[in-house]
Scaffold this active site. Structure first.
Site, mmCIF file in Angstrom:
data_model
loop_
_atom_site.group_PDB
_atom_site.id
_atom_site.type_symbol
_atom_site.label_atom_id
_atom_site.label_comp_id
_atom_site.label_asym_id
_atom_site.label_seq_id
_atom_site.Cartn_x
_atom_site.Cartn_y
_atom_site.Cartn_z
ATOM 1 N N ASN A 7 0.850 -1.188 0.000
ATOM 2 C CA ASN A 7 0.000 0.000 0.000
ATOM 3 C C ASN A 7 0.894 1.249 0.000
ATOM 4 O O ASN A 7 1.668 1.451 0.950
ATOM 5 C CB ASN A 7 -0.911 -0.038 1.230
ATOM 6 N N HIS A 10 1.030 6.177 1.790
ATOM 7 C CA HIS A 10 1.795 7.102 2.627
ATOM 8 C C HIS A 10 2.929 7.796 1.898
ATOM 9 O O HIS A 10 3.470 8.786 2.386
ATOM 10 C CB HIS A 10 2.268 6.402 3.897
ATOM 11 N N HIS A 43 -5.571 3.701 -1.821
ATOM 12 C CA HIS A 43 -6.892 4.083 -1.338
ATOM 13 C C HIS A 43 -7.153 5.510 -1.804
ATOM 14 O O HIS A 43 -6.514 6.453 -1.330
ATOM 15 C CB HIS A 43 -6.896 4.004 0.206
ATOM 16 N N ARG A 45 -9.224 8.261 -1.282
ATOM 17 C CA ARG A 45 -10.227 8.656 -0.287
ATOM 18 C C ARG A 45 -11.075 9.791 -0.828
ATOM 19 O O ARG A 45 -10.627 10.589 -1.653
ATOM 20 C CB ARG A 45 -9.534 9.090 1.013
ATOM 21 N N ARG A 49 -6.907 12.937 0.738
ATOM 22 C CA ARG A 49 -5.822 13.376 1.627
ATOM 23 C C ARG A 49 -4.458 12.848 1.201
ATOM 24 O O ARG A 49 -3.440 13.408 1.571
ATOM 25 C CB ARG A 49 -6.108 12.984 3.081
ATOM 26 N N GLU A 70 -8.591 0.508 -3.006
ATOM 27 C CA GLU A 70 -9.492 0.558 -1.858
ATOM 28 C C GLU A 70 -10.449 1.723 -2.073
ATOM 29 O O GLU A 70 -10.028 2.824 -2.431
ATOM 30 C CB GLU A 70 -8.704 0.784 -0.569
ATOM 31 N N THR A 101 -8.110 3.789 8.229
ATOM 32 C CA THR A 101 -9.348 3.013 8.233
ATOM 33 C C THR A 101 -9.527 2.322 9.581
ATOM 34 O O THR A 101 -8.697 1.527 9.985
ATOM 35 C CB THR A 101 -9.290 1.952 7.107
ATOM 36 N N GLU A 151 -10.946 -9.501 2.896
ATOM 37 C CA GLU A 151 -9.708 -9.112 3.573
ATOM 38 C C GLU A 151 -10.032 -8.925 5.049
ATOM 39 O O GLU A 151 -10.841 -8.060 5.410
ATOM 40 C CB GLU A 151 -9.141 -7.813 2.977
ATOM 41 N N HIS A 191 -3.780 -4.471 7.780
ATOM 42 C CA HIS A 191 -3.916 -3.310 8.656
ATOM 43 C C HIS A 191 -3.068 -3.480 9.910
ATOM 44 O O HIS A 191 -3.278 -4.402 10.684
ATOM 45 C CB HIS A 191 -5.360 -3.007 9.061
HETATM 46 N N1 PXP Z 1 -5.818 -3.048 4.087
HETATM 47 C C1 PXP Z 1 -6.771 -2.077 4.105
HETATM 48 C C2 PXP Z 1 -8.139 -2.435 3.624
HETATM 49 C C3 PXP Z 1 -6.472 -0.766 4.528
HETATM 50 O O1 PXP Z 1 -7.435 0.173 4.526
HETATM 51 C C4 PXP Z 1 -5.156 -0.467 4.914
HETATM 52 C C5 PXP Z 1 -4.814 0.935 5.344
HETATM 53 O O2 PXP Z 1 -4.932 1.798 4.270
HETATM 54 C C6 PXP Z 1 -4.194 -1.486 4.864
HETATM 55 C C7 PXP Z 1 -4.561 -2.773 4.485
HETATM 56 C C8 PXP Z 1 -2.763 -1.236 5.224
HETATM 57 O O3 PXP Z 1 -2.672 -0.877 6.563
HETATM 58 P P1 PXP Z 1 -1.274 -0.398 7.132
HETATM 59 O O4 PXP Z 1 -0.943 0.892 6.474
HETATM 60 O O5 PXP Z 1 -1.527 -0.271 8.602
HETATM 61 O O6 PXP Z 1 -0.275 -1.467 6.797
#
Ligand code: PXP
Length: 243
Positions: A7, A10, A43, A45, A49, A70, A101, A151, A191
């Site tokens: 992901n 960030h 994602h 959003r 952001r 996402e 999330t 998931e 997550h």
């Molecule tokens: N899976 C989903 C559905 C998420 O919303 C997120 C956060 O955006 C993640 C995985 C990844 O989470 P993390 O950034 O804490 O690894």
């Protein structure tokens, strides 16, 4: 062995802190692929952001592995998904004031809107995953909607502060995983997973994909993106828990 969806939200968070053009999440996606990422997850959003519409459009054209978007179930977001056509859409809950999330999608409460989003995505030929808590009622509701994947939210496991709680939350994930497998849905989780807590989740029976963002991007700032992805993938393949 579980595959790794990286992901890259960030990376865009850092860029948006200055509203500039760097670092570019598109570059990060390429480096993640070079490090062995099996999927790129973003994602988009509603408040934009971090990831922007332009990022998603360029990623659709450049990502060579699976592109997992996402998205909230809001119809405007589903319009975008249907136009961009990622390989998979993961439906997630979204609240503007949250830092990230929080909790899985409540498929029971939002059944009609979720079903409509799933129908539209399927009509557009897009596979759908639902991001849900590892709880029997949510998993049953997901199965009813005939989605391709579930998931499981690993947040409660990730924030557990004692061994006993961590163990209990892992048991929840293991039971949820079993239900998802028995229903013949693809199994994913994510997550809050880190280099320290990933192994027990990666080793759950039938685990198909882990989506990991914050921990990999944090390490990438110090060691580089491809190396950070390589290190996470090698941990996921280890058969013994050294945490
Ligand atoms: N899976 C989903 C559905 C998420 O919303 C997120 C956060 O955006 C993640 C995985 C990844 O989470 P993390 O950034 O804490 O690894």
């Amino acid at each position: 062995m579980a595959t790794l969806g990286v992901n890259i939200d960030h990376v865009a968070t850092i860029r948006q802190a200055r509203r500039t053009v760097e670092p570019d999440p598109v570059w990060a996606a390429a480096l993640a692929e070079l490090g062995g990422a099996d999927a790129i997850t973003v994602h988009l959003r509603e408040d934009r952001r971090h990831i922007q519409d332009r990022d998603l459009e360029v990623l659709r054209r450049t990502v060579q592995v699976k592109l997992n978007l996402e998205s909230a179930i809001a119809s405007g977001m589903i319009d975008i998904a249907c136009r961009i056509k990622p390989d998979q859409v993961t439906l997630v809950p979204e609240r503007r004031e949250e830092i990230t999330t929080e909790g899985g999608l409540d498929v029971l409460t939002h059944r009609a809107a979720t079903a409509e989003a799933v129908r539209r995505l399927h009509d557009a030929g897009i596979a759908v995953s639902l991001f849900i808590d590892p709880c029997a009622r949510q998993i049953d509701a997901a199965v009813d909607l005939a989605v391709e994947a579930a998931e499981l939210h690993t947040g409660a496991y990730a924030v557990a502060t004692t061994e006993a709680t961590r163990h209990d939350r892992l048991v929840d994930l293991s039971r949820g995983a079993q239900m998802v497998r028995q229903a013949k849905l693809q199994l994913a989780a994510g997550h809050g997973l880190t280099y320290r807590n990933v192994m027990p989740v990666a080793r759950l029976d039938g685990m198909g994909e882990l989506n990991i963002g914050h921990s990999i991007v944090s390490r990438a700032v110090l060691v580089g993106f491809s190396q950070a992805v390589r290190e996470m993938k090698s941990l996921m393949t280890l058969m013994t828990d050294r945490t």
